[in-house]
Scaffold this active site. Structure first.
Site, PDB file in Angstrom:
ATOM      1  N   ASP A  94     -26.178  44.148 -28.547  1.00 11.80           N
ATOM      2  CA  ASP A  94     -25.308  44.324 -27.384  1.00 11.80           C
ATOM      3  C   ASP A  94     -24.542  45.637 -27.412  1.00 11.80           C
ATOM      4  O   ASP A  94     -23.979  46.057 -26.407  1.00 11.80           O
ATOM      5  CB  ASP A  94     -24.276  43.193 -27.353  1.00 11.80           C
TER       6      ASP A  94
HETATM    7  C1  GLC Z   1     -23.620  38.596 -30.414  1.00 14.16           C
HETATM    8  C2  GLC Z   1     -24.265  38.119 -29.143  1.00 14.16           C
HETATM    9  C3  GLC Z   1     -25.759  38.280 -29.160  1.00 14.16           C
HETATM   10  C4  GLC Z   1     -26.152  39.643 -29.610  1.00 14.16           C
HETATM   11  C5  GLC Z   1     -25.504  39.992 -30.934  1.00 14.16           C
HETATM   12  C6  GLC Z   1     -25.804  41.406 -31.380  1.00 14.16           C
HETATM   13  O1  GLC Z   1     -23.879  37.689 -31.439  1.00 14.16           O
HETATM   14  O2  GLC Z   1     -23.962  36.784 -28.868  1.00 14.16           O
HETATM   15  O3  GLC Z   1     -26.288  38.018 -27.886  1.00 14.16           O
HETATM   16  O4  GLC Z   1     -27.540  39.680 -29.714  1.00 14.16           O
HETATM   17  O5  GLC Z   1     -24.112  39.861 -30.816  1.00 14.16           O
HETATM   18  O6  GLC Z   1     -25.132  42.354 -30.629  1.00 14.16           O
HETATM   19  C1  GLC Z   2     -19.227  42.792 -28.640  1.00 16.91           C
HETATM   20  C2  GLC Z   2     -19.740  42.393 -30.002  1.00 16.91           C
HETATM   21  C3  GLC Z   2     -21.139  41.862 -29.929  1.00 16.91           C
HETATM   22  C4  GLC Z   2     -21.219  40.818 -28.856  1.00 16.91           C
HETATM   23  C5  GLC Z   2     -20.673  41.335 -27.531  1.00 16.91           C
HETATM   24  C6  GLC Z   2     -20.710  40.233 -26.514  1.00 16.91           C
HETATM   25  O1  GLC Z   2     -19.917  43.855 -28.149  1.00 16.91           O
HETATM   26  O2  GLC Z   2     -19.737  43.483 -30.907  1.00 16.91           O
HETATM   27  O3  GLC Z   2     -21.498  41.327 -31.161  1.00 16.91           O
HETATM   28  O4  GLC Z   2     -22.541  40.447 -28.695  1.00 16.91           O
HETATM   29  O5  GLC Z   2     -19.356  41.756 -27.713  1.00 16.91           O
HETATM   30  O6  GLC Z   2     -20.179  40.590 -25.313  1.00 16.91           O
END
Ligand code: GLC
Ligand code: GLC
Length: 833
Positions: A497
């Site tokens: 993300d």
């Molecule tokens: C969080 C989110 C997931 C994403 C991950 C890596 O765990 O829930 O959707 O893939 O972060 O950014």
């Molecule tokens: C932030 C976190 C990531 C998560 C995302 C969800 O970017 O670092 O892990 O998946 O929020 O919105």
């Protein structure tokens, strides 16, 4: 050091002291009513949606920590204490909190009195049951006052914490001191207007008094630890009117030496029929119509738990339920840490992540995200064998939020099941995960009929098409959204993300995932490319099995083209690249000082079989396949004793062209943290290239039970995975955060059950291909799938394929496939070297 121990027999984790590094929690409820409960009895309850139907208050981010819960205050001859240690924090002679499967038992003892509270959400009930047993262990008779306590949330959890000008004048309660099953308090805020639900908090005895007004109960300027009413030893019978509604009952209890007394408290959510919201007028009692709530449904609920025997029976039923669920995959390896993770805790966590996605934990407030498209699809992978019928329903819900062009809403709300407009779509990995989730369901169940179920796009019934069509659009979306190197466009982000290659944000507070400041982004993701190879192959196989010969061939050709694109444009020399940025520059290359190597494409590309063609682990260095080289690079650059970091070196400054990943200090979260979710991809990859010892080694590094001995460093629960462990560049290397709600749970279960232990359902049979290495000498897996049970005994599993002998019901078979047997049968499988 440890703060407790596993009780494997009881399937409980036993916390022996209140003084763990953080609250260690459990989840109660599997269906509609959920509670979070810490070992100190903190936490809260909600009905289905943690934001819109919050029953009780919890104060996130507060001091002292873990503020808010269900509490029982004891006044024992003037000595006031709480058996859950919090909130009074009086020293206890004995403390123990047992977290079990859907229940917790918290026991505190002081001054010759022991108080045990069993908390659980019964099957088929929208309620948390709290069974309290007091035992006089002293030599003298005791007269005790017990005060229960819950604090009601005014339903909408976000509003409850922000909109005080309205909220502080809203609260309404009703008190029923002498109801049919004891004493009850009803929280009915907003019931007078549009709500047709209320909460009830009751005890199965005639209470000596009650309180429903928080200020009265606590007394001026006091915190929960100094509550005035328990100290006074007498309830004030306060009736809340606005301000802060609570529920508290006073019980006066006399106990002879050695005597015990048991009570059942129930916190319930009650829905009334729209045409029967109110009690009828009662002239004698001076009650007009439309003034008192219809308590009927609450009485029915309370009648089910009116005695301790009924509560015990409901708990026994819950235990039976879990026994059944957990019988579908069990291992006996003689290694307790492995067995307890596989047999109990990993599967249990899979159920919780399936139920709650990423909504309500001690790190997710339950007011933010709904169900994630990618998250829920991946959660299915670890859940599908537990309750396939619910997995089916979930698949149809998720697919109904897909958009007609094959892309997907990134999130949807569990109450409405509609896509979330605020976050929208454009996370280009999302569509493919649907295919993976559906494939897992089909392999588990053989229910190909699901592919013909009509499912709308974007919840518009007019657009309904067979589920299979949704998969086709997922596949086509990825295939037709590729960039200059023939690799898939990344969009707002892929699985990571925080890799926001089209965002370019310079404004503090702007969301990285939804801000797009530059048009025409052609950033590409090697990770999605690897997904396309792995999941595209699944799609091609599904098409072939549906008799769509041309489609299958066409899809397979697209997969092969993508495989070639990854090897041509996604390979850096010693590992796979991560991406190409907005400007066409590579991300994840040895040419850069930071962010040189990223974990996601290494694990996923090898899982997809990219670059494993020349697989020979014994080959000399220069002849090693790209897959093995990539995994060796992971070993030398990413692996730490606490797991593998996401990328290395972490970014030491903000990179506007990369986005959120570079916002975290080095070693945290996506910036070089050990993001546990992707570790199992490498575990699976190592198993696939035949290095089972390495795979199992990685498995142990992040497995909570294996980290129990360093609980002081790890800090989070030793029985469930955390999303993140601080990486090697962080000062707090080894410290976990964000426990419970993480895709780590599902993927580790896939890794350990399907690849290390090597038992995985395929379309035509159960593959048995263990690769756990030499550490585990022999083991037995019992697996129930499609109604038949397979008892699989493995000796000398080693880490490699080949030279394996499979004997099925006494007959040697070629290969690794055990054909599915008739429902009801038991099949004996032996695997030897
Ligand atoms: C969080 C989110 C997931 C994403 C991950 C890596 O765990 O829930 O959707 O893939 O972060 O950014
Ligand atoms: C932030 C976190 C990531 C998560 C995302 C969800 O970017 O670092 O892990 O998946 O929020 O919105």
């Amino acid at each position: 050091m440890r703060y407790g121990h596993f009780d494997d027999e009881a399937r409980e984790y036993v916390i022996e002291t209140p003084h763990t590094p953080r609250p260690w929690i459990n989840y109660l409820g599997n269906e509609r009513f959920f509670s979070l409960v810490s070992h100190l009895s903190g936490g809260y309850s909600f009905y289905r949606d943690a934001r819109l139907r919050r029953l009780t208050r919890y104060r996130y981010n507060n001091v002292p920590a873990d503020a808010g819960g269900r509490y029982f205050y004891v006044n024992d001859g003037g000595d006031v204490w709480t058996p859950s240690w919090l909130p009074v924090k009086a020293d206890l002679d004995r403390f123990e909190a047992r977290h079990g499967l859907g229940y917790s038992v918290i026991t505190g003892a002081r001054g010759g009195l022991s108080v045990e509270t069993v908390l659980f959400v019964p099957l088929g009930a929208d309620a948390e049951v709290q069974k309290v047993t007091l035992t006089n262990t002293s030599a003298v008779a005791k007269r005790i006052q017990l005060f229960s306590f819950v604090e009601f949330c005014l339903w909408e959890a976000q509003d409850d914490q922000t909109n005080y000008q309205r909220n502080l004048s809203l609260a309404e309660v009703e008190v029923e001191p002498d109801g049919p099953h004891g004493s009850a308090i009803y929280h009915r805020t907003e019931y007078r207007e549009r709500r047709d639900h209320y909460a009830v908090y009751a005890v199965n005895a005639r209470a000596a008094g009650f309180d429903t007004d928080r200020d009265t109960f606590l007394g001026p300027w006091n915190g929960l630890g100094e509550a005035a009413v328990p100290r006074a030893g007498a309830a004030a019978n306060s009736v809340a009117s606005g301000w802060y509604p609570i529920g508290s009952h006073q019980l006066d209890i006399t106990l002879a030496p050695g005597e015990s007394a048991g009570y059942v408290f129930v916190l319930g959510y009650v829905q009334t029929p729209p045409d029967a919201k109110w009690a009828p007028a009662d002239e004698a009692a001076g009650v007009r119509a439309g003034q008192l709530i219809n308590r009927g449904p609450a009485h029915e609920l309370l009648a089910r738990f009116a005695t301790t025997d009924q509560a015990d029976a409901a708990l026994a039923e819950l235990r039976e339920y879990w026994n059944g669920l957990l019988s579908r995959f069990c291992v006996a390896s003689g290694e307790p840490r492995l067995d307890r993770m596989v047999n109990v805790w990993n599967q249990y966590q899979n159920m919780v992540t399936f139920n709650l996605s990423r909504s309500a934990s001690y790190f997710e407030t339950g007011i933010g995200r709904g169900m994630g498209f990618r998250d829920s699809n991946q959660d299915l992978l670890g859940f599908v064998h537990l309750v396939p019928e619910r997995a089916r329903e979930r698949i149809l819900d998720i697919a109904a939020t897909q958009l007609a062009d094959g892309s997907a809403y990134h999130q949807y709300q569990p109450l409405t099941k509609r896509g979330n407009d605020a976050i929208g779509s454009g996370f280009n990995d999302d569509p493919l995960w649907l295919i993976l989730g559906v494939a897992a369901y089909l392999k588990e169940t053989g229910d190909t009929g699901v592919l013909d179920e009509p499912v709308p796009f974007d919840n518009d019934p007019a657009t309904a098409a067979p589920l299979f069509e949704h998969l086709t659009r997922s596949f086509e979306y990825t295939r037709t959204h590729c960039g200059p190197h023939g690799l898939p466009l990344i969009g707002r982000a892929d699985w990571n993300d925080c890799l926001n290659l089209n965002c370019f944000s310079t404004e503090p507070g702007e969301p990285f995932q939804t801000t797009e400041n530059k048009a025409g982004g052609v950033a590409e993701s090697v990770f999605i490319a690897a997904m396309f190879v792995l999941i595209g192959r699944e799609y091609a196989e599904l098409a072939a099995r549906r008799g769509l010969v041309a489609e299958a061939a066409d899809a397979q050709a697209a997969v092969e083209a993508m495989r070639a694109a990854v090897l041509d444009h996604g390979w850096d020399g010693e590992w796979f690249l991560r991406a190409y940025d907005f400007f066409g520059e590579p991300v994840g290359t040895a040419a850069h000082p930071e962010g040189r190597i990223w974990i996601e494409p290494q694990g996923f590309a090898v899982m997809a079989g990219i670059g494993v063609d020349t697989d020979d682990p014994a080959a000399p260095e220069h002849a090693k396949s790209p897959a093995v080289r990539a995994l060796d690079s992971v070993r030398s650059m990413l692996a730490t004793p606490h797991g593998m970091v996401l990328q290395y070196p972490a970014y030491t400054s903000y990179h506007v062209e990369l986005g959120e990943v570079s916002t975290y200090p080095p070693g945290y979260k996506e910036n070089g943290g050990i993001f546990c979710h992707n570790n199992p991809w490498v575990i699976i990859a190592e198993a696939l290239v035949g290095r089972g010892d390495r795979a199992f080694d990685y498995y142990r590094r992040i497995s909570p039970a294996y980290r129990e001995e360093i609980s002081d460093v790890h800090a989070q629960e030793p029985y469930v995975y955390a999303q993140m462990i601080a990486g090697k560049e962080a000062p707090r290397h080894g410290e976990a955060k964000n426990s419970w709600l993480t895709g780590t749970a599902a993927w580790n279960f896939v890794a350990v059950s399907q690849y290390l232990l090597g038992v995985r359902p395929e379309y035509d049979g159960l593959v048995v291909d263990p690769r756990i290495g030499d550490e585990i000498n022999t083991f037995t897996v019992t697996r129930t799938v499609r109604g038949a049970t397979y008892v699989i005994t493995v000796t000398a599993p080693a880490g490699v394929a080949g030279s394996r002998r499979l004997v099925v019901d006494g007959r040697p078979v070629e290969g690794h496939l055990v054909p599915y047997a008739a429902p009801g049968s038991t099949v004996r499988v032996e695997v030897t070297r």
